[in-house]
Design a protein around this motif. Structure first.
Motif, PDB file in Angstrom:
ATOM      1  N   THR B  96       0.824  -1.216   0.000  1.00  0.00           N
ATOM      2  CA  THR B  96       0.000   0.000   0.000  1.00  0.00           C
ATOM      3  C   THR B  96       0.857   1.265   0.000  1.00  0.00           C
ATOM      4  OG1 THR B  96      -0.038   0.065   2.411  1.00  0.00           O
ATOM      5  CG2 THR B  96      -1.839  -1.104   1.337  1.00  0.00           C
ATOM      6  N   ALA B  98       1.881   2.588   2.640  1.00  0.00           N
ATOM      7  CA  ALA B  98       1.382   3.390   3.753  1.00  0.00           C
ATOM      8  C   ALA B  98       1.252   2.559   5.014  1.00  0.00           C
ATOM      9  CB  ALA B  98       0.026   3.996   3.416  1.00  0.00           C
ATOM     10  N   PRO B 100      -0.575   2.757   8.990  1.00  0.00           N
ATOM     11  CA  PRO B 100      -1.932   3.206   9.344  1.00  0.00           C
ATOM     12  C   PRO B 100      -2.130   4.731   9.335  1.00  0.00           C
ATOM     13  CG  PRO B 100      -1.331   1.351  10.702  1.00  0.00           C
ATOM     14  CD  PRO B 100      -0.099   1.706   9.904  1.00  0.00           C
ATOM     15  N   LEU B 103      -2.413   6.206   5.786  1.00  0.00           N
ATOM     16  CA  LEU B 103      -3.644   5.814   5.077  1.00  0.00           C
ATOM     17  C   LEU B 103      -4.721   6.893   5.264  1.00  0.00           C
ATOM     18  CD1 LEU B 103      -4.009   1.976   5.806  1.00  0.00           C
ATOM     19  CD2 LEU B 103      -3.547   3.055   3.605  1.00  0.00           C
ATOM     20  N   PHE B 104      -4.852   7.385   6.498  1.00  0.00           N
ATOM     21  CA  PHE B 104      -5.868   8.416   6.760  1.00  0.00           C
ATOM     22  C   PHE B 104      -5.482   9.743   6.108  1.00  0.00           C
ATOM     23  CE2 PHE B 104      -6.500   5.359  10.227  1.00  0.00           C
ATOM     24  CZ  PHE B 104      -7.863   5.182  10.166  1.00  0.00           C
ATOM     25  N   LEU B 112      -9.309   8.976  -2.367  1.00  0.00           N
ATOM     26  CA  LEU B 112     -10.450   8.377  -1.660  1.00  0.00           C
ATOM     27  C   LEU B 112     -10.472   6.856  -1.745  1.00  0.00           C
ATOM     28  CD1 LEU B 112     -13.292  10.922  -2.504  1.00  0.00           C
ATOM     29  CD2 LEU B 112     -11.705  10.894  -0.575  1.00  0.00           C
ATOM     30  N   VAL B 113      -9.773   6.292  -2.736  1.00  0.00           N
ATOM     31  CA  VAL B 113      -9.756   4.839  -2.860  1.00  0.00           C
ATOM     32  C   VAL B 113      -9.093   4.205  -1.631  1.00  0.00           C
ATOM     33  CG1 VAL B 113      -7.536   4.634  -4.073  1.00  0.00           C
ATOM     34  CG2 VAL B 113      -9.323   2.936  -4.458  1.00  0.00           C
ATOM     35  N   MET B 114      -8.276   4.986  -0.911  1.00  0.00           N
ATOM     36  CA  MET B 114      -7.615   4.422   0.258  1.00  0.00           C
ATOM     37  C   MET B 114      -8.599   4.172   1.407  1.00  0.00           C
ATOM     38  SD  MET B 114      -4.912   3.878  -1.183  1.00  0.00           S
ATOM     39  CE  MET B 114      -3.656   3.221  -0.086  1.00  0.00           C
ATOM     40  N   VAL B 116     -10.945   2.228   0.963  1.00  0.00           N
ATOM     41  CA  VAL B 116     -11.066   0.774   0.789  1.00  0.00           C
ATOM     42  C   VAL B 116      -9.924   0.064   1.519  1.00  0.00           C
ATOM     43  CG1 VAL B 116     -11.125  -1.108  -0.902  1.00  0.00           C
ATOM     44  CG2 VAL B 116     -12.234   1.084  -1.425  1.00  0.00           C
ATOM     45  N   ALA B 117      -8.706   0.627   1.421  1.00  0.00           N
ATOM     46  CA  ALA B 117      -7.564   0.027   2.125  1.00  0.00           C
ATOM     47  C   ALA B 117      -7.774   0.095   3.644  1.00  0.00           C
ATOM     48  CB  ALA B 117      -6.262   0.734   1.738  1.00  0.00           C
ATOM     49  N   ILE B 118      -8.341   1.208   4.117  1.00  0.00           N
ATOM     50  CA  ILE B 118      -8.618   1.339   5.551  1.00  0.00           C
ATOM     51  C   ILE B 118      -9.671   0.302   5.977  1.00  0.00           C
ATOM     52  CG2 ILE B 118      -9.635   2.835   7.324  1.00  0.00           C
ATOM     53  CD1 ILE B 118      -8.361   5.229   5.824  1.00  0.00           C
ATOM     54  N   SER B 120     -10.281  -2.501   4.596  1.00  0.00           N
ATOM     55  CA  SER B 120      -9.628  -3.801   4.561  1.00  0.00           C
ATOM     56  C   SER B 120      -8.713  -3.969   5.787  1.00  0.00           C
ATOM     57  CB  SER B 120      -8.817  -3.906   3.264  1.00  0.00           C
ATOM     58  OG  SER B 120      -8.494  -5.227   2.986  1.00  0.00           O
ATOM     59  N   GLY B 121      -8.074  -2.885   6.191  1.00  0.00           N
ATOM     60  CA  GLY B 121      -7.246  -2.910   7.393  1.00  0.00           C
ATOM     61  C   GLY B 121      -8.070  -3.173   8.643  1.00  0.00           C
ATOM     62  N   LEU B 122      -9.270  -2.578   8.705  1.00  0.00           N
ATOM     63  CA  LEU B 122     -10.166  -2.836   9.834  1.00  0.00           C
ATOM     64  C   LEU B 122     -10.547  -4.309   9.864  1.00  0.00           C
ATOM     65  CD1 LEU B 122     -12.538   0.266   9.607  1.00  0.00           C
ATOM     66  CD2 LEU B 122     -10.796  -0.175  11.342  1.00  0.00           C
ATOM     67  N   PHE B 123     -10.827  -4.864   8.671  1.00  0.00           N
ATOM     68  CA  PHE B 123     -11.167  -6.281   8.591  1.00  0.00           C
ATOM     69  C   PHE B 123      -9.976  -7.137   9.042  1.00  0.00           C
ATOM     70  CE2 PHE B 123     -11.728 -10.251   6.046  1.00  0.00           C
ATOM     71  CZ  PHE B 123     -12.841 -10.720   6.732  1.00  0.00           C
TER      72      PHE B 123
END
Lengths: 188, 137
Positions: B96, B98, B100, B103-104, B112-114, B116-118, B120-123
């Protein structure tokens, strides 16, 4: 002054400012750790009902969540008002290498737009880099008990052996990905 | 109002991460390729000053803003947790570009697509919470 602010900031400005942010958080009675917010947000979303790891009083972590909102705001302010140069001045070697992987105009913008876009979520490359990458960040930071802020900055500042080992792990993973795996992913 | 100082600190952090290009995927790639000093300079100087600050806090038994003693709990050392967990994070960091925090900040920069990465990170964090008792620590 305005001219200085609108230029990219050198490492010897950024490093000390980050250390002062860490000190301020400690002085306020807290600690510097960004990845803890992933756990906090999971808890807010109700993960505590299905998993006791998230069953805690997240309101006590409100300060950290407000800090995150600040970082987003900082990103908005910096990108809207404090930038006049869209090119990240990466080295010529990096530009040449990324070009060879088919990335157009390496250094233009913060991220390669051809990869980090909503459209690319429909491609294998985009899924691996955004979705799988995000998952590994979320899983790995919690497993390791911290990320760059908690281990590499705060933990090393406190000379914690556990944090040094975590940072060694960060580099084992990062080097393996960048040198061995990423070339295949970028050329998918 | 007691939270306003955290909002300001977070904003400073977001600005410095952007202005020093620490949220740039290109910079992370360059760092892992050892093709520039920039990222090492940032992290290195932050740690050097951080070590000095931490030593001063401990030597002077500094009190926090609210007057309580400042406590820095030592982390319990173990090999698997930090080495395996750290390596998994490192793999994701290089993908990524990045960690954590960035990412923000990337989202704030309009990528804004990040989000989705956040998500996914929460998951990923949630899955860790589910399986952590089966993992070596």
């Amino acid at each position: 002054m305005i001219e200085f602010i609108s230029q990219p900031w050198p490492w010897y400005v950024a490093g000390p400012v980050i250390a002062l942010v860490m000190f301020s958080l400690i002085y306020f009675g807290n600690s510097f750790g960004m990845s803890a917010n992933f756990r906090n947000i999971c808890s807010i979303m109700g993960a505590g009902k299905s998993c006791d790891f998230f069953d805690f009083d997240w309101k006590k972590q409100m300060w950290n969540l407000v800090f995150v909102v600040g970082t987003i705001l900082g990103g908005v302010i910096a990108s809207q008002f404090l930038m006049n140069n869209e090119v990240v001045a990466i080295s010529d070697a990096t530009i040449a290498e990324l070009s060879s992987y088919g990335i157009e105009n390496p250094g233009e913008g913060m991220l390669p737009k051809s990869i980090f876009s909503f459209e690319s979520l429909l491609t294998a490359k985009g899924l691996i880099m955004i979705v799988l990458g995000g998952f590994l960040v979320g899983f790995g930071t919690r497993y390791a008990g911290g990320c760059t802020s908690g281990h590499a900055i705060s933990g090393l500042s406190d000379l914690q052996p556990a944090s040094l080992l975590a940072v060694i792990g960060f580099f084992i993973g990062g080097l393996a990905m960048t040198w061995l795996i990423l070339p295949s992913v970028l050329t998918l | 109002m007691k939270y306003i100082k955290y909002l300001i600190l977070g904003t400073v952090f977001g600005i410095v991460l952007t202005k020093a290009e620490l949220i740039s995927w290109f910079r992370i790639f360059e760092m892992f390729k050892f093709q520039a000093f920039h990222m090492y300079g940032v992290i290195g100087s932050a740690v050097v000053i951080g070590v000095i600050i931490t030593r001063i806090i401990k030597a002077t038994k500094m009190k926090s803003l609210s007057g309580d003693p400042i406590e820095m709990a030592p982390k319990t050392f173990s090999y698997p947790r930090y080495l395996i967990g750290g390596t998994i994070f490192g793999l994701g960091w290089a993908l990524t570009g990045a960690c954590p925090g960035p990412l923000f900040v990337q989202v704030g920069n309009g990528y804004l697509v990040m989000i989705v990465a956040i998500a996914s990170g929460l998951f990923g964090t949630y899955v860790y919470g589910l399986v952590r008792n089966k993992l070596p620590h």
